[in-house]
Design a protein around this motif. Structure first.
Motif, PDB file in Angstrom:
ATOM      1  N   ARG A   1      21.135  51.602 -17.212  1.00 48.07           N
ATOM      2  CA  ARG A   1      20.341  50.931 -16.116  1.00 48.07           C
ATOM      3  C   ARG A   1      18.930  51.163 -16.719  1.00 48.07           C
ATOM      4  O   ARG A   1      18.168  49.937 -16.762  1.00 48.07           O
ATOM      5  CB  ARG A   1      20.613  51.180 -14.648  1.00 48.07           C
TER       6      ARG A   1
ATOM      7  N   LYS B   1      23.378  45.464 -20.110  1.00 48.39           N
ATOM      8  CA  LYS B   1      23.921  44.678 -18.971  1.00 48.39           C
ATOM      9  C   LYS B   1      25.559  44.809 -19.209  1.00 48.39           C
ATOM     10  O   LYS B   1      26.133  44.883 -18.179  1.00 48.39           O
ATOM     11  CB  LYS B   1      23.729  43.157 -19.446  1.00 48.39           C
ATOM     12  N   LYS B   2      26.181  45.209 -20.381  1.00 49.58           N
ATOM     13  CA  LYS B   2      27.642  45.125 -20.575  1.00 49.58           C
ATOM     14  C   LYS B   2      27.929  46.314 -21.071  1.00 49.58           C
ATOM     15  O   LYS B   2      27.421  46.866 -22.234  1.00 49.58           O
ATOM     16  CB  LYS B   2      27.908  44.050 -21.119  1.00 49.58           C
TER      17      LYS B   2
ATOM     18  N   LEU C   1      25.764  46.383 -13.158  1.00 50.14           N
ATOM     19  CA  LEU C   1      26.187  46.304 -14.544  1.00 50.14           C
ATOM     20  C   LEU C   1      27.550  45.434 -14.826  1.00 50.14           C
ATOM     21  O   LEU C   1      28.558  45.869 -13.767  1.00 50.14           O
ATOM     22  CB  LEU C   1      25.940  47.159 -15.403  1.00 50.14           C
TER      23      LEU C   1
END
Length: 253
Positions: A113, A118-119, A141
């Motif tokens: 984070r 994001k992935k 996320l």
């Protein structure tokens, strides 16, 4: 604490910690997080920990300086064995998601984070998947988890419950890992597999700090540990090395 650099455990290369890194680009070595422990020595003392939060983040000075993604992991009890004198059992089942994997994922997701990822993706035959799913949900996320199709139903349900994207694979955990490696670049996933990023070790090393603190800063003669992928064992070894540098324990192991 601010990270000084990431160090390759194979060639010793120093890499910057201001962006996400997986393994050493030169030789694929595992990366360790390094701090300026010399500047902490004498300033941070074991007694300074008294009264702090009863989680692994009580050791904030030897963890990355980022806002924690935490579900209350760590500082699990040491229970005296009823059968064997001088034997203690550390109950890691009291962690969120039911295993010590929560420690590693708390640290990994904290930094994911922090870096703006994001992935995240990882293979799992059980507890790591549930921990990744839970902490990814807490961090906002996406988690992509590859599991053998014969994985215990409870582990699969846990991943589903927290909203992870689960792929069941007709094969072994190694096949799941290969699928993550093959697809991560195309899909834009960051790989948080075992020893493929530096921060799961940081979370799991807190077991070493806790064992020392709970035994009055004396290490036991030995630790019997269900090793699995080995990250917890490596983490505890790193913790003991750091504590020696801080002057909290001696060189005896």
């Amino acid at each position: 604490m601010q990270i000084s650099y990431l160090e390759c455990t194979r060639c010793g290369e120093h890499l910057p910690a201001d962006r996400p890194q997986n393994v050493c680009p030169k030789d694929g070595g595992v990366l360790y997080v390094r701090y300026d422990l010399a500047s902490l020595k004498g300033k941070l003392r074991p007694e300074d920990l008294r009264g702090r939060v009863a989680s692994m983040w009580r050791y904030a000075e030897v963890l990355p300086d980022a806002t924690p993604v935490t579900l209350g992991e760590g500082f699990t009890p040491l229970l005296a064995s009823r059968e064997n004198p001088n034997v203690y059992i550390k109950d890691e089942g009291l962690n969120p998601t039911g295993s010590f994997k929560a420690r590693g994922m708390s640290a990994a997701l904290t930094m994911a984070r922090h870096y703006g990822l994001k992935k995240l993706a990882a293979p799992s035959a059980g507890n790591a998947g549930g921990a990744l799913a839970a902490y990814a949900a807490a961090a906002g996320l996406e988690a992509y988890i590859f599991m053998p199709k014969d994985v215990p139903i409870a582990n699969r349900m846990e991943c589903d419950y927290f909203g992870a994207h689960v792929t069941l694979v007709d094969g072994l955990i190694s096949d799941c890992g290969r699928m993550v490696a093959e697809r991560k670049d195309k899909e834009g996933w960051f790989d948080v597999s075992t020893l493929k990023e530096p921060f799961r070790v940081e979370g799991k090393k807190t077991m070493g700090y806790e064992v020392a603190e709970q035994l009055g800063w004396r290490l036991p003669q030995g630790i019997i540990y269900p090793t699995g992928g080995g990250v917890g064992m490596i983490g505890m070894w790193k913790a003991f090395d750091e504590m020696e540098q801080l002057g909290w324990i001696g060189s005896e192991r």
